[in-house]
Design a protein around this motif. Structure first.
Motif, mmCIF file in Angstrom:
data_model
loop_
_atom_site.group_PDB
_atom_site.id
_atom_site.type_symbol
_atom_site.label_atom_id
_atom_site.label_comp_id
_atom_site.label_asym_id
_atom_site.label_seq_id
_atom_site.Cartn_x
_atom_site.Cartn_y
_atom_site.Cartn_z
ATOM 1 N N LYS A 186 0.826 -1.639 0.047
ATOM 2 C CA LYS A 186 -0.131 -0.366 0.065
ATOM 3 C C LYS A 186 0.931 1.270 0.226
ATOM 4 C CE LYS A 186 -3.761 2.455 0.280
ATOM 5 N NZ LYS A 186 -4.642 2.840 -0.763
ATOM 6 N N CYS A 187 2.252 1.357 0.650
ATOM 7 C CA CYS A 187 2.511 2.651 0.583
ATOM 8 C C CYS A 187 2.998 3.208 -0.156
ATOM 9 C CB CYS A 187 4.105 2.213 1.774
ATOM 10 S SG CYS A 187 2.983 2.604 3.495
ATOM 11 N N LYS A 188 3.485 1.830 -1.345
ATOM 12 C CA LYS A 188 4.108 2.486 -2.895
ATOM 13 C C LYS A 188 3.656 3.337 -3.517
ATOM 14 C CE LYS A 188 5.684 -0.246 -7.339
ATOM 15 N NZ LYS A 188 7.402 0.005 -6.615
ATOM 16 N N GLU A 189 2.246 3.650 -2.881
ATOM 17 C CA GLU A 189 1.557 4.981 -3.901
ATOM 18 C C GLU A 189 2.220 6.058 -3.759
ATOM 19 O OE1 GLU A 189 -2.085 3.663 -3.121
ATOM 20 O OE2 GLU A 189 -2.135 4.840 -1.070
ATOM 21 N N LEU A 190 2.845 6.676 -1.880
ATOM 22 C CA LEU A 190 3.348 7.188 -1.392
ATOM 23 C C LEU A 190 4.861 7.252 -2.285
ATOM 24 C CD1 LEU A 190 3.223 6.841 2.291
ATOM 25 C CD2 LEU A 190 1.808 8.477 0.826
ATOM 26 N N ASP A 191 5.274 6.268 -2.864
ATOM 27 C CA ASP A 191 6.355 6.918 -4.037
ATOM 28 C C ASP A 191 6.388 7.598 -4.590
ATOM 29 O OD1 ASP A 191 8.699 5.543 -2.269
ATOM 30 O OD2 ASP A 191 8.259 3.125 -3.933
#
Lengths: 438, 248
Positions: free
Chosen positions: B241-246
């Protein structure tokens, strides 16, 4: 009377982040508390909307030390909600896994977390030079427990093959033989461990409290199934766990606390020993005798000794389980891979379920509610450390005045050792905080 | 030459990756022979005030206090290593980011939620520079040892860019798709020696997505296996899920 100010910021050799704060002014104890400062992770929050078949995988990640315990409590709650009854073989293998979990966690605690205090060093590292054979034994035992888990479920942190419905992989005949062989090896090191701790002295301190653990009417020492019982003579079904836990909040800690018939209660190895000692394996009873541990023991420092006694029991009972499996032969048709149960191989229904399991640090409860698609509506867990926190603090409040004439350093160490004795798992305690069902 | 000073720190996580390090057994004595572990709160009381040659950071960053703490560790460290999924990709903690923070706080803590301020879960590299990544939930010990060797020799470590399937095929596992099940293997970075599939389970994607995952194609394939759309997206987001913050 001098003033005392103790502030242990980030207690070491425990799992998770906690502080001890004690203030004595003019000989009077003014502040005495165990603060929990772990960052919350909101596990129950994000389980909502997910499939119950993912629950053991996700909730195992609550804690690296009791990963197998969380997995087993999660599976029990999920199967209860779905209406799945485990087979005899599955139950035996789960009991075996739970024994490995108790052994792995207890050995870590006994040797690496507690023993350094008893010989006056800050960690096991200085012991590598001064007591190499002890450190080697500790690491060998720890590694052996891990290897047992590797064989049975792929790994200890986080088990792979234990799932809702059973196991994705079952041990081969060679696996059973290998595990049996290693348990026999472990037996020798256990004997030496009992000997070692017979010669070590634990602090003397006592406080009457209520001890709580699973109890049942079977002959086996209850770990995987049972009602919730107490040394004050009460017994309720696991579905009534909320009448036991009565959770409450204190403003300085991010973890809830519990009480039943007294101001606090304790769970863990010592609670289990106090309630179920007569069901221990004869060899474990003998070890308790050698170590001078007698029920009802109310010295919390001796929780570590109760863990040693339980280790002896787990080794012997694990050997018995493997021999039973050996005789019966493994039925490989029972292998199951639920994934998301998209193929409908397992029963599925709307419902509620409770799992109550004795994990290394005490009674662990998972409580799930799902809809007809198996989607989480609600989740709740009660963690052993949450149940112990208030009991630890009341111990501290009784202990400090008793040792107030000692140096500040000595008081600090006595308090750290007290908290460590309970083997707190602070990550767990914070990540699972209860909310109200319905 | 003095031994490199090494420390272990943990943020929001289960501490299982540090435990994996402690779990290597008697080998640990050999490791302690070549490095000096100066801080490791989970198993040691020793503390260190100086600089770290290598700092291992486990866990994800989930509140402002953690942001400040990890920045200070970065300032004191020559080399910073993200240890395990929570640190390298946000891991399971990232699932929180699918909810409104206030809502999820109230759900878990009720009226007391304001005592527990939280931010969107971030991987460590989303807050400070990271020099080495050790993926996995938990870390795979042979990879930990490989990265440690690379660090001590001062050479880079390359995480495989190919998917778990490559290792899985070498291990001669029957493909989960052939068994009517689904698996995150085709879009997940290798390096774990297909640990979960070797043990009969599916891959959950704990090591993070490959460099160029064909997510749309993957969703199409998954759809053929009777998985409802909402389950399917959640399956991909369990660790990632955190990948979208990249991308921000």
């Amino acid at each position: 009377m001098s003033d005392i100010k103790i502030n242990v910021n980030y207690l070491t050799r425990v799992e998770g982040h906690g502080n001890i704060v004690v203030e004595v002014k003019d000989g009077k104890l003014e502040i005495c508390r165990l603060e929990i400062v772990e960052s919350p992770r909101f596990f129950e929050g994000f389980l909502r909307g997910r499939s119950i078949f993912e629950a053991p995988h996700i909730t195992s990640r609550i804690c690296g030390i009791c990963a197998c315990g969380h997995t087993l409590a999660s599976i029990q709650a999920a199967e209860d909600a779905l209406g799945i009854k485990p087979t005899e073989q599955t139950t035996l293998l789960r009991k075996l896994l739970l024994h490995y979990e108790e052994l792995d966690s207890h050995i870590l605690h006994i040797y690496l977390l507690v023993a350094p205090d008893l010989v006056g060093v800050p960690s096991f590292v200085p012991l590598i030079k001064s007591h190499p054979e002890v450190v080697r034994r500790a690491l060998r035992m720890k590694r052996l427990c891990n290897e047992l888990c590797d064989i049975l479920v792929g790994r200890h942190v986080h088990p792979i093959s234990a799932v809702v419905g059973g196991f994705t992989k079952l041990p081969s005949h060679n696996d059973l033989e290998e595990m049996h062989k290693r348990l026999i090896e472990l037996r020798k090191d256990m004997e030496t461990t009992v000997e070692l701790f017979t010669n070590l002295t634990f602090p003397e301190f006592e406080r009457e409290t209520e001890y709580v653990a699973l109890v049942n009417d079977e002959e086996e020492y209850p770990l995987l199934y049972g009602d919730i019982g107490s040394t004050d003579g009460y017994r309720v079904s696991k579905y009534e766990y909320k009448t036991v836990t009565n959770e409450f909040i204190v403003p300085y800690a991010s973890a809830k606390r519990t009480k039943w018939h007294r101001d606090s209660y304790a769970v863990g190895a010592l609670a289990r020993f106090n309630l179920n000692h007569e069901k221990l394996h004869p060899k474990a009873k003998e070890a308790a005798n050698t170590l001078n541990l007698r029920p009802k023991c109310i010295n919390p420092y001796l929780n570590t000794v109760a863990q040693i006694v339980e280790c002896v029991h787990c080794v012997e009972d694990a050997i018995r389980i493997i021999e039973t499996l050996w005789q019966k032969g493994i039925n490989y048709d029972e292998i199951v891979v639920p994934d998301l149960n998209q193929n409908g191989n397992l029963p599925q229904r709307a419902g509620e379920g409770v799992g109550a399991v004795e994990v290394p640090r005490g009674l662990l409860i998972h409580h799930y509610e799902i809809d007809e698609r198996g989607v989480f509506k609600n989740a709740n867990c009660v963690i052993p450390t949450n149940q112990n926190t208030h009991n630890i603090e009341l111990d501290m409040i009784k202990l400090v005045p008793e040792i107030i004439n000692q140096s500040q350093e000595e008081i600090k160490l006595a308090l750290e050792m007290l908290v460590r004795a309970y083997d707190p798992c602070i990550s767990c305690s914070v990540h699972m905080i209860e909310f109200n069902f319905k | 030459m003095s031994k490199p000073k090494v420390a272990f720190f943990d943020f929001a996580c289960c501490e299982g990756c540090q435990l994996q390090v402690a779990n290597i057994g008697e080998l640990l004595i050999n490791v302690f022979d070549i490095i000096q572990v100066v801080e490791f709160r989970e198993v040691m009381s020793e503390k260190w005030n100086g600089e770290f040659d290598v700092a291992f950071v486990e866990g994800s960053i989930t509140d402002e206090h953690a942001v400040e703490r990890v920045k200070k560790i970065r300032e004191r460290s020559k080399i910073l290593v993200a240890l395990g999924s929570c640190a390298t990709i946000g891991g399971v903690n990232g699932m929180k980011n699918s909810f409104q923070l206030e809502e999820v706080g109230k759900y878990v803590y009720g009226e007391f939620y304001k005592f527990f301020p939280t931010i969107h879960t971030k991987a460590v590299h989303q807050v400070v520079k990271v020099d080495y990544f050790i993926n996995g939930c938990p870390i795979y010990i042979p990879e930990f040892v490989a990265v440690l060797k690379a660090i001590l020799q001062g050479i880079p470590y390359y995480v495989p860019e190919y998917p778990v399937c490559v290792e899985c095929k070498l291990n001669e596992n029957v493909c989960m798709y052939d068994r009517g099940l689904t698996c995150m293997g085709p879009v997940t970075k290798a390096g774990c020696n297909s640990w979960c599939i070797n043990n009969g389970n599916v891959c959950y994607g704990c090591r993070g997505l490959t460099i160029n995952p064909n997510i749309e194609g993957f969703k199409e394939v998954l759809k053929q296996f009777n998985i409802p759309e909402d389950f399917l997206i959640k399956k991909i987001e369990m660790y990632n899920k955190c990948k979208e913050l990249d991308q921000k």
